[in-house]
Every structure is written in C-alpha cells, then in structure tokens.
Design an enzyme around this catalytic site. Structure first.
Site, short mmCIF file in Angstrom:
data_model
loop_
_atom_site.label_atom_id
_atom_site.label_comp_id
_atom_site.label_asym_id
_atom_site.label_seq_id
_atom_site.Cartn_x
_atom_site.Cartn_y
_atom_site.Cartn_z
CD GLN A 263 -3.18 -0.59 0.31
OE1 GLN A 263 -2.98 -0.26 -0.86
NE2 GLN A 263 -4.39 -0.60 0.85
CB SER A 264 0.74 4.40 -1.91
OG SER A 264 0.61 3.71 -3.14
CB THR A 265 0.21 6.58 2.38
OG1 THR A 265 -1.20 6.34 2.28
CG2 THR A 265 0.68 7.33 1.13
CD GLN B 72 -2.98 4.60 -0.50
OE1 GLN B 72 -2.49 3.53 -0.82
NE2 GLN B 72 -3.03 5.64 -1.32
#
Length: 692
Positions: free
Chosen positions: A23-25, A28
């Site tokens: 997941q990017s962050t 998230q």
C-alpha cells in the site's frame, strides 16, 4: 483460469510463489483495508494453479511505501533477488501498480522474470514474460501505471498550487505564528514569544549581524522559543538558547514580514539523490505581501536581506562587504584591491612600544583554491588616518543633507505606521458595528442567542476602545519623539561629528558604521604612490594620492653586518643577548630577541645558522646516529659526555654534529647508560650557548 493452466509447468511448481503486497501510505494501510484483503486473497489463485500452500511466500514489508522507486522498498528488492537467483516460479500482485509505479523498475523485473522462466499473476490473468504477446501487454500496463501516478500527482499538485496562489494553503508556521479558530494566521498570543521575536529584529537593526544577535541573547541571558512538531508534546513550547542557524532562519523567513510565500526552493533528482536549491525572489511561485499580521514591515525585510547578503564573506559584486567588527581597521569590508579587484582582508600586528593592534590591508590573490602571490600589502594605519581626515573634511556639508534625509525618512515611516494604526481602529470599529447589527436582528425572546450576541458586541466595543487608546498613545509618543528628541539628537550628531569621531571612547565598531554611511568602497593601489579611489553612495568619486609611508623600523646596516658575523658562532637568541649586552638598538624600538633576529636575517637575506653549519659539513642527529651505528639517545649521551663535538643551531636545544672522520671514537668504558641524565644538560665542550 483453465486457459492459463498450460503456462504452468512442473518446473514452475517446484519453485516458490511470491505474493507481493503493498500500500502506498500508512494512511491507506489503516483506511483502505479492502484493497489489502484483495491482495492477500490472491494466495488462493496460486493454490488453484497448483502451488502448495507451503510454497507460497507473502512479502508485505513494503506496506506504507510508495511504488515510485525501488531503492526505498526492501521487500521489492528481496523479490527481485529471489527471482534473479531462480528461486521463484510465480510472482503475484494485485496489479502492476502494486509491484511498481516506475517503468524502469517494472521492465527490469520483466527482463529478470523472462531470463529465469518466472510467471507473473495479477487479478486479470497469468502472464509469461518470455512470450512476446504477454510481455507487450505487461509493458503497456506498466506504462499506464506510471502515467496514472503522474496524472494523480499533477492533479494534486495543481490543487495545491491553486490554493497557494490565493494564499489559502495551510503550511507549518514558524515560531511566533498560529492558526486561529477560523484558520487564519495570527500572532502567537504568548506575549513572551512576541517580545523575544521583536527583540531579535531590534537587535539586528542595532547590530547588523546574525552572530551579534546570538551574542546579545547570550549576554542578556535570554532564551528563544521553539514549537515542538511531533511526539507527545506536539505543539508545545520549548525555550532554549538561540543559535546562529535559528537566528538566520527568522531573518530570512518572509512570513515575519506578513507575507505568504510558496515555492522558494526547487528540488531536483540527480544521480546523487535529491538536491534542493534556493530560488531568487523573482522566481518564487507565490508572493503575497500583507497576507497576515507580521513582526516587521516588508520594506524592512528587504533591507534585512540586503544587509545579510553584504555580511556574507564570499567574493562577488553583491557579497563584498562584511559587517563591522571590533578591530580598529576603518576600511574593513570596504577595501578593494586595485590589482585583481578582490576584497582585501585585514591583518593585525602589535606596534612595538605602543602595545596596540595596528591593521594592514592584504590581498592574497584571486583564488583561495589556487593560491597566488600576494597582490598588495598596504599599511592600514596610514590609510585609515588619511580616510579619517577626508571624512572630517567632507562631513560639514554632507551632515545637513543626511540630517534632513534621515528626518524626512523618519517622518514618512511615522506616517505609514500611523496609517496602519488607523486601519486597525477602523477594523475594530467595523467589527463592533457588525456585532451591533447582529444583536439588533435577533429575536428578543430568544434569550440564549441574544445573550451570546450581546456578549460578543460588548467584547468588540472593548476591543475598539483599546485600539483607539493605543492609537492615541502611540501617535502622541511618535510626535514627541520626532519633534523634540530626535530633532535634537540629529542636530547634535551633525554638529558634533568631529568630536564624536576623535573621541577615544567611541568604539571602533561604531566608527566603522559611521564610515559606511558615507562610503561605498575604497580601491587601493600601491605603486610609486599610494592611490585611494573612493566611491560614495550615489556615484560620486574622489581620488587621493599619498606618498608611500616611510618605514620607521629599518635596521641600521652596521647592526645587520654584526648579526651576519655573530650567526657564524651563535644561535638567534644568543645573538640577541650579545647585541643587547653591547647596547645595540633595533629599528623596531625594543630589545633584540630570537624571533626578531630570525626576521631580520630573512628580510636582509642572510644565511641562517642552519645553512652556515650545514655548509661546513655538519651532521644532523639522525645522520650522526647512522654514521656511528647507534640510536639517537646514545648520540645525545656521547655529546653530553664530551665524546662528540656539537654546535647549537636553534633556540630549541637542537644541535648539529661535526663529522668524526674515518676513525670515529669508540664507546668509553667510563660512559655508562646511567649517564642518560646528562642528555638534557648543557654540552660540556665547544657547544655555543650564547655570549654575554
């Protein structure tokens, strides 16, 4: 799924299947839980293709990491390593964007998978990178994934820049500012914080240097506030000693002038990583002056930046001056070399018989990295005396113009401040009238709302009364200051300038500040005469031609000849003792000493004591030890015992030894190792220790 089974072979099933989850962050990871569940669910797809559950390895180290680069993702690097070593038969990812958002990383993975015969599985199907059609489709997906990232970043960047153009972008504020309940920038309500920042700017107006500000805080034993940004005390206030970096940050930050700025730096990615460069003011993306309350005016901020640029020590047309310091050199930071055009530095020496520092202006060449011979060395006291006489000469007609200009400038500033105070009163009056109208429109029977509006109206009336009283007090104070005190002080400065200039109690720093008000720079050229090209503010110039100063410290030729003779027999300190005992006097006005003899020998190109003894074939300590096949300590013992002839060549008790010839002396049975105590004694034979 059945159509993809023909791509899976027994060789693939013998190897591991790697499920990559990302997941990017961190946000998230916490909020977009459904996407994470879908990625973990791909494990069942691998089981359906024939992989045993024990042969499926989940790599989820990169949860919360962006896919724009592989260098920061430990899990992705591990995945590529396993594929490259042939341990992977299948790589699983929800979609291409989970594996990479960068085409270079994605195509590198495809190349390695094709060489190692590794399959790739996503939510849409199974692919073999070794087959052209599958690889073409995967390449298109990678390109679209990278384009999608660019579109999302551009969309977010556009919204951010749009808010920045309006000055509505919320960014972290420096110390002294806070966001109020309406989201507007306001001064910190803590009066101690405000007073500390005001004192910093007042000190810079008075001292003109960031280092001097730090010293002023240390002398006054004052602390400076700092707002904590994270941790359990996020937003808390911390008081600590003011540092130079923090002082420069406050002076360079335009928010203290009430301006909203964005885009003062530009970040570029290079082979060495990310580099951030400061942009000039004309290239800032957004600059909105007067966007919120400030501690100084925008004009004062611009003046501060000019003074800080002048204070910088780097060479260049905009960085020539340096702040006035404590030394007596009047042209410190103003002297320019007329040979190379560089800024001349100041060196000091103590004048014999006076005990005070005397300046010299020196230009050490055009480059520090590539040193060159000294361009010029000019006696500073002689130049400063001429410049002092010139300033006293021109000050009488200039003083009136300066006084009037300063008085007019103060009057203009007072009027500008008065106008700002009037606007504050008008704003307070408008808010009080608005609160009054709100109170009149409310239903009298609705007491809860009426009471609240009435209290707000009373509060606005109190604020209006306080603003009016403060305006009247400040206006009266400024009027008295300009009309009486400042007029009198400016008149005294104009008429008493010679007395103040010659007063020995006037600090050198203040004298140099006065000179900088009247001088732009001074170019020095030393030829048959000493030329001073003086440039005044406004473009006026003047040239002074001075005869070269006569050296008062010239040593008499007879004394030089005697020094030349004595150096054949004695060291420098011994020569000095000999001359002092016989009544010789140097041109420097003091008694002779060892360093002075060495300096005279160098100035008049006399052979040194070392050169004279070496010219006679004498050996050093190491050479004598090698000659006699013994250690240096034993040589010292023999020299102290009189077995070797040695001659003192300097004032550090170091000797040169006469060559013992083809038959050097043998070790005397009477000289024992216990005689090491004689090493530090004076030599017993032919070793000159100085004549009296």
């Amino acid at each position: 799924m059945q159509g993809d089974m023909h791509k899976v072979t027994a060789g693939h099933l013998k190897r591991m299947a790697y499920l990559y989850v990302r997941q990017s962050t961190p946000r998230q990871v916490l909020e977009n839980t459904e996407s994470t569940k879908r990625q973990y669910a791909l494990r069942q797809r691998a089981i359906a293709l024939g992989w045993h559950s024990d042969h499926i390895l989940v790599i989820d180290n990169d949860l919360g990491q962006s896919g724009s680069s592989a260098t920061d993702r430990e899990g992705f690097q591990r995945l590529v390593g396993e594929v490259g070593m042939g341990h992977a038969g299948l790589v699983i990812g929800l979609e291409v964007s989970r594996l990479a958002r960068n085409c270079s990383d994605w195509h590198r993975l495809l190349e390695i998978c094709a060489f190692s015969d590794t399959l790739i599985l996503d939510e849409d199907g199974l692919y073999d990178p070794a087959h052209f059609n599958d690889r073409l489709l995967l390449g298109l997906k990678g390109t679209m994934s990278e384009a999608e990232l660019h579109v999302m970043q551009a969309r977010m960047r556009g919204g951010l820049l749009s808010k920045a153009r309006r000055g509505e972008l919320h960014v972290p504020l420096p110390i002294g500012f806070l966001y109020d309940a309406q989201g507007q920038v306001a001064l910190d309500p803590d009066q101690q914080v405000q007073q500390s920042i005001h004192f910093l700017f007042q000190s810079f107006r008075r001292l003109g240097s960031a280092c001097a500000i730090v010293k002023a805080f240390r002398v006054a034993k004052l602390l400076f506030p700092r707002r904590l940004r994270d941790g359990p005390r996020d937003g808390g206030l911390l008081w600590e000693k003011l540092g130079l970096t923090q002082a420069l940050f406050v002076l360079h930050n335009p928010r203290y002038a009430g301006a909203f700025v964005y885009g003062r730096t530009r970040t570029r990615r290079t082979l060495d990583g990310f580099h951030q460069n400061q942009l000039p003011q004309e290239e800032w993306h957004t600059l909105l002056t007067g966007a919120h309350p400030g501690y100084i005016a925008w004009e004062e901020y611009q003046e501060n930046q000019r003074r800080l640029r002048e204070n910088a020590h780097a060479l260049g047309p905009e960085r020539r001056k340096s702040p006035p310091r404590e030394g007596p050199a009047l042209l410190q930071g103003l002297a320019i070399c007329g040979v190379c055009g560089g800024r001349m530095k100041v060196t000091y020496h103590v004048r014999a018989g006076h005990g005070r520092s005397v300046p010299d202006y020196v230009c050490e060449g055009r480059s520090v990295d590539e040193p060159q011979p000294v361009c010029q060395w000019i006696p500073g006291a002689y130049v400063d005396q001429a410049m002092s006489e010139l300033l006293l000469e021109i000050m009488t007609p200039v003083a009136i113009e300066i006084t009037l200009a300063v008085q007019q400038e103060l009057q203009v500033r007072s009027e500008e401040v008065d106008r700002l105070r009037q606007e504050q009163v008008e704003r307070a009056r408008y808010e009080a009238e608005l609160a009054h109208r709100r109170y009149l429109r409310v239903d009298p029977d609705h007491r809860l709302v009426a009471d609240s509006l009435e209290a707000d109206w009373n509060q606005k009336l109190c604020a209006l009364k306080e603003a009016q009283q403060q305006y009247e007090r400040q206006t009266q104070k400024d009027r008295l200051a300009i009309d009486e005190e400042l007029r009198q002080r400016l008149h005294m400065l104009a008429t008493d300038f010679p007395r103040l200039w010659r007063d020995p109690k006037t600090p050198d720093r203040e004298r140099k500040r006065l000179a900088r008000l009247l001088l732009e720079d001074v170019t020095l050229i030393k030829r048959e005469q000493l030329l001073l090209h003086i440039r005044f503010p406004g473009g006026a110039t003047r040239t002074l031609e001075l005869p070269l100063p006569v050296k008062a410290n010239v040593t008499q030729p007879s004394v030089v000849a005697e020094i030349d003779r004595l150096l054949d027999q004695y060291s420098c300190q011994a020569v000095a003792n000999n001359l002092n005992s016989r009544g010789f006097v140097p041109g420097y006005g003091q008694r002779f000493h060892g360093p002075m003899i060495a300096r005279i020998a160098k100035d008049y190109r006399l052979k040194t004591r070392w050169q004279r003894l070496r010219g006679k074939g004498m050996l050093t300590l190491d050479e004598m030890a090698e000659r006699l096949h013994m250690c240096t300590e034993q040589v010292k013992i023999w020299r102290a015992a009189g077995l070797l002839r040695a001659h003192l060549w300097n004032d550090k008790n170091e000797y040169l030894y006469e060559d013992p010839g083809p038959h050097p002396p043998q070790k005397n049975k009477g000289v024992k190792l216990s005689e090491r105590r004689l090493v530090d004694r004076e030599p017993l034979i032919t070793c000159e220790v100085g004549a009296v």
